[in-house]
Design a protein around this motif. Structure first.
Motif, PDB file in Angstrom:
ATOM      1  N   ASP A 133      29.875  15.603  57.823  1.00 51.98           N
ATOM      2  CA  ASP A 133      29.754  17.025  58.161  1.00 51.98           C
ATOM      3  C   ASP A 133      29.322  17.881  56.975  1.00 51.98           C
ATOM      4  O   ASP A 133      29.282  19.108  57.067  1.00 51.98           O
TER       5      ASP A 133
ATOM      6  N   ARG B 169      30.805  17.931  53.892  1.00 58.10           N
ATOM      7  CA  ARG B 169      31.830  18.107  52.859  1.00 58.10           C
ATOM      8  C   ARG B 169      31.762  16.976  51.829  1.00 58.10           C
ATOM      9  O   ARG B 169      31.381  15.851  52.142  1.00 58.10           O
TER      10      ARG B 169
ATOM     11  N   ARG C  24      32.078  22.321  50.365  1.00 55.68           N
ATOM     12  CA  ARG C  24      31.142  22.389  51.484  1.00 55.68           C
ATOM     13  C   ARG C  24      29.950  23.238  51.054  1.00 55.68           C
ATOM     14  O   ARG C  24      30.122  24.378  50.607  1.00 55.68           O
TER      15      ARG C  24
END
Length: 378
Positions: free
Chosen positions: A326, A328, A347
């Protein structure tokens, strides 16, 4: 055949089973033969992933804190550790859920040693619908002798088993990564400190090793990565260079059973250790630490590494970097070598040209030094 869950339609019962937490799967498979068949089927893992129920985790090889750090309930580890009254290089496998901030210790290894070997390599193999952690090689934590041992943790059984030992010389500091259900090993050095070109493949399902063609170059202390369906070996150095890292890389294509160069000019800067290099799963984006910064490269064809963010001061002596699908990135380190371990999650802000660090607090019983980490999805 009886109902999966009495009184419920099969599709509803299956929806209930697919929502069972991964840590409860060993219990679930013992309830009945039907449940065992259900959770062990490849369809079960595919359904969990399709419904967004697979958990992104970071597996850590982490030192057991001392009793002073984590309280009197700390496990003492091996017999040698118990004799000295402390963990004494006792390492264990820990799972970190970055989303929930939950830490979980896996069982200790089978046998008298119990500790994860020092400087071992860990890969997450995904074959036959089963997720396994494979611990390869390393040094005996009591004698510091190189080992050729293999330990396999099965998330469905919730237990470790001994695997077939790694053949050939007892190598150290080699490249290691899983591509699908196969774990690959390449390079490193033997017990006489000679850098190696040889490579091997391990099938956890069959518990068998296969010799691969040699790499073109000797590579001591390289980094192993999975990029698409290839095993990428980054950096390292030949016997005569002794620590002068090269930036080149070689990629093994399992379909062709052959090695090929990745880029002539190299993937990492010459002289830089690739130890912290990692790849976002399912992509070719790579991250690594360089001169106190987290840097990124957006695919093998990108012209250069770009700076993402400066690493926080209390993690500047970073030991591991793991990238999640995702976006991160988990960085684990300390302010100085031997200092207090800190965990940060970053992030990237897409389109905003920035990145945000968030510290992930660790409970005292999970404050030990992290020697290695990797992403896996359960």
């Amino acid at each position: 055949m009886s109902d999966l869950i009495p009184g419920l339609p099969e599709e509803v019962a299956r929806e209930c089973l697919v929502r069972v937490g991964f840590d409860q799967l060993p219990v679930v498979r013992r309830i009945s033969r039907q449940w065992k068949w259900e959770v062990e089927s490849p369809y079960y893992s595919r359904l969990r992933k399709a419904e967004g129920l697979a958990r992104p985790m970071v597996a850590l090889v982490q030192a057991q804190p001392t009793a002073d750090d984590a309280g009197p309930a700390v496990h003492k580890g091996s017999s040698a550790a118990a004799a000295t009254g402390g963990p004494a290089n006792f390492y264990r496998m820990v799972l970190l859920d970055p989303a929930e901030g939950r830490w979980t210790a896996l069982p200790t290894l089978p046998g008298p040693m119990e500790s994860i070997p020092l400087f071992c390599h860990v890969a997450a193999a995904d074959g036959g619908g089963r997720k396994r952690l494979v611990v390869v090689g390393g040094w005996n934590p009591e004698t510091w002798a190189p080992m050729n041992s293999v330990y396999v943790y099965d998330f469905l059984t919730g237990a470790w088993r001994l695997g077939e030992p790694m053949p050939g010389p007892r190598r150290s500091f080699f490249a290691c990564a899983a591509v699908g259900g196969t774990v690959y090993v390449a390079g490193g050095h033997d017990e006489e400190k000679n850098a190696l070109r040889s490579a091997l493949a391990y099938d956890p399902e069959a518990d068998a090793w296969t010799a691969l063609p040699d790499m073109a170059e000797e590579r001591d202390e390289p980094r192993g990565l999975c990029v698409g369906d290839r095993f990428l070996v980054v950096g390292g150095y030949p016997t005569q260079a002794q620590g002068r890292f090269v930036g080149s890389a070689e990629a093994f294509d399992p379909a062709a059973s052959a090695w090929g160069p990745e880029r002539e000019e190299g993937l990492v800067p010459d002289g830089a250790s690739p130890r912290t290099c990692c790849v976002v799963p399912g992509t070719e984006r790579a991250y690594m630490l360089h001169d106190g910064h987290l840097v990124a490269r957006d695919g093998a064809e990108a012209s250069a590494w770009r700076t993402v963010a400066q690493v926080p001061e209390d993690a500047r002596a970073a030991t591991t970097v793991s990238a999640l699908p995702d976006g991160r990135v988990v960085v684990i380190g300390s302010a100085c070598h031997g200092g207090e371990q800190t965990v940060y999650v970053l992030r990237e802000e897409a389109g905003k040209g920035g990145a945000v660090w968030a510290r992930a607090p660790a409970p005292p019983e999970f404050s030990g030094h992290v020697a290695a980490s990797l992403f896996l999805e359960i």
